[in-house]
Design a protein around this motif. Structure first.
Motif, PDB file in Angstrom:
ATOM      1  N   MET A 124       0.843  -1.180   0.000  1.00 22.34           N
ATOM      2  CA  MET A 124       0.000   0.000   0.000  1.00 22.34           C
ATOM      3  C   MET A 124       0.889   1.245   0.000  1.00 22.34           C
ATOM      4  N   GLU A 125       0.596   2.175  -0.902  1.00 22.44           N
ATOM      5  CA  GLU A 125       1.389   3.395  -0.983  1.00 22.44           C
ATOM      6  C   GLU A 125       1.076   4.322   0.186  1.00 22.44           C
ATOM      7  N   THR A 126       2.116   4.875   0.765  1.00 20.43           N
ATOM      8  CA  THR A 126       1.943   5.794   1.881  1.00 20.43           C
ATOM      9  C   THR A 126       2.586   7.127   1.552  1.00 20.43           C
ATOM     10  N   ARG A 127       2.202   8.130   2.316  1.00 23.04           N
ATOM     11  CA  ARG A 127       2.780   9.471   2.193  1.00 23.04           C
ATOM     12  C   ARG A 127       3.406   9.838   3.528  1.00 23.04           C
ATOM     13  N   ILE A 128       4.409  10.668   3.452  1.00 25.33           N
ATOM     14  CA  ILE A 128       5.026  11.226   4.649  1.00 25.33           C
ATOM     15  C   ILE A 128       4.490  12.643   4.789  1.00 25.33           C
ATOM     16  N   ALA A 129       4.045  12.974   5.985  1.00 30.53           N
ATOM     17  CA  ALA A 129       3.471  14.295   6.212  1.00 30.53           C
ATOM     18  C   ALA A 129       3.812  14.789   7.610  1.00 30.53           C
ATOM     19  N   LEU A 130       3.701  16.091   7.768  1.00 32.29           N
ATOM     20  CA  LEU A 130       3.880  16.729   9.063  1.00 32.29           C
ATOM     21  C   LEU A 130       2.603  17.498   9.367  1.00 32.29           C
ATOM     22  N   ILE A 131       2.020  17.206  10.514  1.00 32.55           N
ATOM     23  CA  ILE A 131       0.822  17.930  10.950  1.00 32.55           C
ATOM     24  C   ILE A 131       1.255  18.916  12.027  1.00 32.55           C
ATOM     25  N   GLY A 132       1.067  20.199  11.750  1.00 34.20           N
ATOM     26  CA  GLY A 132       1.372  21.257  12.713  1.00 34.20           C
ATOM     27  C   GLY A 132       0.105  21.604  13.476  1.00 34.20           C
ATOM     28  N   ILE A 133       0.181  21.571  14.789  1.00 35.32           N
ATOM     29  CA  ILE A 133      -1.007  21.746  15.643  1.00 35.32           C
ATOM     30  C   ILE A 133      -0.740  22.843  16.669  1.00 35.32           C
ATOM     31  N   ILE A 134      -1.718  23.728  16.846  1.00 35.85           N
ATOM     32  CA  ILE A 134      -1.652  24.729  17.913  1.00 35.85           C
ATOM     33  C   ILE A 134      -2.886  24.552  18.784  1.00 35.85           C
ATOM     34  N   ILE A 135      -2.646  24.340  20.075  1.00 34.99           N
ATOM     35  CA  ILE A 135      -3.733  24.181  21.041  1.00 34.99           C
ATOM     36  C   ILE A 135      -3.881  25.491  21.811  1.00 34.99           C
ATOM     37  N   GLU A 136      -5.069  26.081  21.693  1.00 44.62           N
ATOM     38  CA  GLU A 136      -5.331  27.340  22.384  1.00 44.62           C
ATOM     39  C   GLU A 136      -6.171  27.166  23.644  1.00 44.62           C
ATOM     40  N   LYS A 137      -6.802  25.988  23.785  1.00 48.28           N
ATOM     41  CA  LYS A 137      -7.614  25.693  24.978  1.00 48.28           C
ATOM     42  C   LYS A 137      -7.062  24.427  25.615  1.00 48.28           C
ATOM     43  N   ASP A 138      -6.685  24.527  26.892  1.00 50.01           N
ATOM     44  CA  ASP A 138      -6.091  23.385  27.586  1.00 50.01           C
ATOM     45  C   ASP A 138      -6.971  22.141  27.567  1.00 50.01           C
ATOM     46  N   VAL A 176      -8.425  24.085  18.724  1.00 54.98           N
ATOM     47  CA  VAL A 176      -7.256  23.510  18.063  1.00 54.98           C
ATOM     48  C   VAL A 176      -7.207  23.962  16.611  1.00 54.98           C
ATOM     49  N   SER A 177      -6.030  24.355  16.153  1.00 56.84           N
ATOM     50  CA  SER A 177      -5.792  24.666  14.741  1.00 56.84           C
ATOM     51  C   SER A 177      -4.761  23.671  14.227  1.00 56.84           C
ATOM     52  N   ALA A 178      -4.943  23.205  12.980  1.00 59.45           N
ATOM     53  CA  ALA A 178      -4.010  22.233  12.417  1.00 59.45           C
ATOM     54  C   ALA A 178      -3.846  22.457  10.918  1.00 59.45           C
ATOM     55  N   LYS A 179      -2.635  22.258  10.441  1.00 59.56           N
ATOM     56  CA  LYS A 179      -2.320  22.296   9.012  1.00 59.56           C
ATOM     57  C   LYS A 179      -1.396  21.127   8.713  1.00 59.56           C
ATOM     58  N   THR A 180      -1.540  20.579   7.518  1.00 63.67           N
ATOM     59  CA  THR A 180      -0.746  19.422   7.125  1.00 63.67           C
ATOM     60  C   THR A 180       0.086  19.770   5.898  1.00 63.67           C
ATOM     61  N   VAL A 181       1.341  19.371   5.922  1.00 65.13           N
ATOM     62  CA  VAL A 181       2.225  19.541   4.771  1.00 65.13           C
ATOM     63  C   VAL A 181       2.740  18.158   4.385  1.00 65.13           C
ATOM     64  N   TYR A 182       2.742  17.876   3.089  1.00 61.05           N
ATOM     65  CA  TYR A 182       3.133  16.567   2.583  1.00 61.05           C
ATOM     66  C   TYR A 182       4.506  16.627   1.934  1.00 61.05           C
ATOM     67  N   ALA A 183       5.287  15.566   2.123  1.00 52.51           N
ATOM     68  CA  ALA A 183       6.551  15.410   1.405  1.00 52.51           C
ATOM     69  C   ALA A 183       6.243  14.945  -0.008  1.00 52.51           C
ATOM     70  N   ASN A 184       7.137  15.215  -0.938  1.00 54.43           N
ATOM     71  CA  ASN A 184       6.965  14.721  -2.308  1.00 54.43           C
ATOM     72  C   ASN A 184       7.191  13.221  -2.382  1.00 54.43           C
ATOM     73  N   ALA A 185       7.978  12.686  -1.463  1.00 50.48           N
ATOM     74  CA  ALA A 185       8.314  11.261  -1.473  1.00 50.48           C
ATOM     75  C   ALA A 185       7.124  10.418  -1.040  1.00 50.48           C
ATOM     76  N   THR A 186       7.012   9.231  -1.622  1.00 52.61           N
ATOM     77  CA  THR A 186       6.017   8.254  -1.203  1.00 52.61           C
ATOM     78  C   THR A 186       6.754   6.975  -0.851  1.00 52.61           C
ATOM     79  N   GLY A 187       6.069   6.082  -0.202  1.00 52.23           N
ATOM     80  CA  GLY A 187       6.674   4.814   0.183  1.00 52.23           C
ATOM     81  C   GLY A 187       5.640   3.703   0.174  1.00 52.23           C
ATOM     82  N   ASN A 188       6.046   2.563   0.606  1.00 52.23           N
ATOM     83  CA  ASN A 188       5.142   1.419   0.710  1.00 52.23           C
ATOM     84  C   ASN A 188       5.196   0.878   2.119  1.00 52.23           C
ATOM     85  N   LYS A 219     -10.018  15.400  11.707  1.00 48.69           N
ATOM     86  CA  LYS A 219     -10.535  15.217  13.069  1.00 48.69           C
ATOM     87  C   LYS A 219      -9.849  16.156  14.047  1.00 48.69           C
ATOM     88  N   ILE A 220      -8.544  16.333  13.879  1.00 41.77           N
ATOM     89  CA  ILE A 220      -7.807  17.253  14.753  1.00 41.77           C
ATOM     90  C   ILE A 220      -8.322  18.674  14.562  1.00 41.77           C
TER      91      ILE A 220
END
Length: 85
Positions: free
Chosen positions: A1-15, A72-84, A65-66
């Motif tokens: 199954m092909e997968t992606r590498i990503a980074l999810i940046g999250i800021i929590i403003e309410k404890d 909560v605020s969230a943004k996702t950035v994807y790498a160009n690389a894929t994997g299995n 969902k996040i």
């Protein structure tokens, strides 16, 4: 199954959003490569970065969902690389 590498940046403003966020991350633990949290006390927020390796639809589901958590605020950035997995 092909997968992606990503980074999810999250800021929590309410404890009270920390527990539901941690529950979500636990549910998706199989795709989490690592995470780093920084409490920014002077501004009253917490900053979290989560590295994931999963199919794109799984990453989209987690990120969505996040982003729907109150305080909560969230943004996702994807790498160009894929994997299995």
């Amino acid at each position: 199954m092909e997968t992606r590498i990503a980074l999810i940046g999250i800021i929590i403003e309410k404890d009270e959003a920390a527990e539901p966020l941690n529950t979500l991350l636990h549910q998706y633990r199989d795709c989490v490569v690592g995470r780093m949290g920084i409490p920014y006390r002077e501004k009253g927020v917490n900053i979290i970065s989560v590295a994931v390796d999963a199919p794109q639809d799984t990453i989209n589901a987690l990120s969505g969902k996040i982003g729907r958590l109150d305080g909560v605020s969230a943004k996702t950035v994807y790498a160009n690389a894929t994997g299995n997995r």
